[in-house]
Design an enzyme around this catalytic site. Structure first.
Site: not given
Length: 251
Positions: A159, A167, A204
């Protein structure tokens, strides 16, 4: 096709949670929070207790707030409001103990463990602890917040700031060819394909940290980490619709 990139900060914009999240993160950078935590733990001569595959760290109200803000460990529910306990992973505990040097760690006999004793203990609990710790400390020293990534099938997630504000941007897999890649990750294209699809489904980017040994340092001691380097690689899916220019090529 896979596209290897070596500069994580240039490939993805952070996804902030709310309009005020970015401003709050800029006002309280993670480096400042960790520095405050370090000072508080040193001042109180904090000691963690080895407990299986974790370390239990007592915290006063100020340290509880700082540990939560810096994202170290997980609080254990107690009935004592003035004294909180945090459960640290082995990577977190050794980072606080040997890298930023703000806590001591003791065994069941209350004897303070030195770095070599801690190293032997922790490597006995996790066969791949050396490369995981090297990767963890590599990201933490760059002020990334690093948490366990088992929910996403990876080693860590990273993070930009506190998870309440942003996020996670990277799903992190740690590899080491020095030990023959014993965890068997990303050996064939199907591994890449499955992992990339999973990372894409949770928004991601896949970050591979390749830990390599340089020189002939003894891997049985904590000082051996000085002989290891970390190479960052981002794996992304190539989009054939991407163009280097907005102009159509002249044929």
């Amino acid at each position: 096709m896979k596209d290897w990139v070596t500069s994580p900060d240039k490939t993805m914009a952070p996804r902030w949670k709310g309009k005020a999240a970015e401003a709050k993160a800029l006002a309280e950078p993670m480096s400042k929070i960790v520095s405050q935590l370090r000072s508080s733990l040193i001042e109180s001569n904090s000691r963690g207790l080895l407990s299986g595959c974790s370390v239990l760290l007592p915290a006063n109200p100020e340290q509880t707030e700082l540990l939560n803000s810096a994202c170290f460990g997980r609080p254990i529910i107690t009935t004592d409001k003035d004294n909180q306990w945090f459960q640290l992973s082995l990577e977190e505990a050794l980072y606080l103990c040997s890298v930023i040097e703000c806590i001591k760690i003791v065994g069941e006999n209350k004897y303070i463990k030195n770095n070599e004793e801690l190293w032997h203990y922790m490597t006995s609990k996790k066969a791949n602890f050396p490369i995981l710790f090297k990767a963890y400390s590599h990201l933490r020293t760059k002020n990334w917040v690093v948490r366990a990534g088992s929910h996403y099938g990876v080693d860590f997630v990273a993070y930009r700031h506190h998870p309440a504000l942003v996020h996670s941007e990277y799903a992190v897999i740690v590899l080491s060819h020095e030990d023959g890649n014993r965890n068997g990750r990303l050996r064939v294209w199907s591994d890449f394909h499955c992992t990339l699809r999973l990372c894409g489904s949770v928004a991601k980017t896949l970050l591979v940290l390749d830990v390599s040994k340089n020189g002939n340092g003894n891997g049985d001691t904590s000082s051996s980490l000085d002989h290891y380097s970390v190479e960052e690689r981002i794996v992304t899916r190539w989009n054939p619709e991407q163009s280097r220019e907005n102009q159509t090529a002249v044929v």
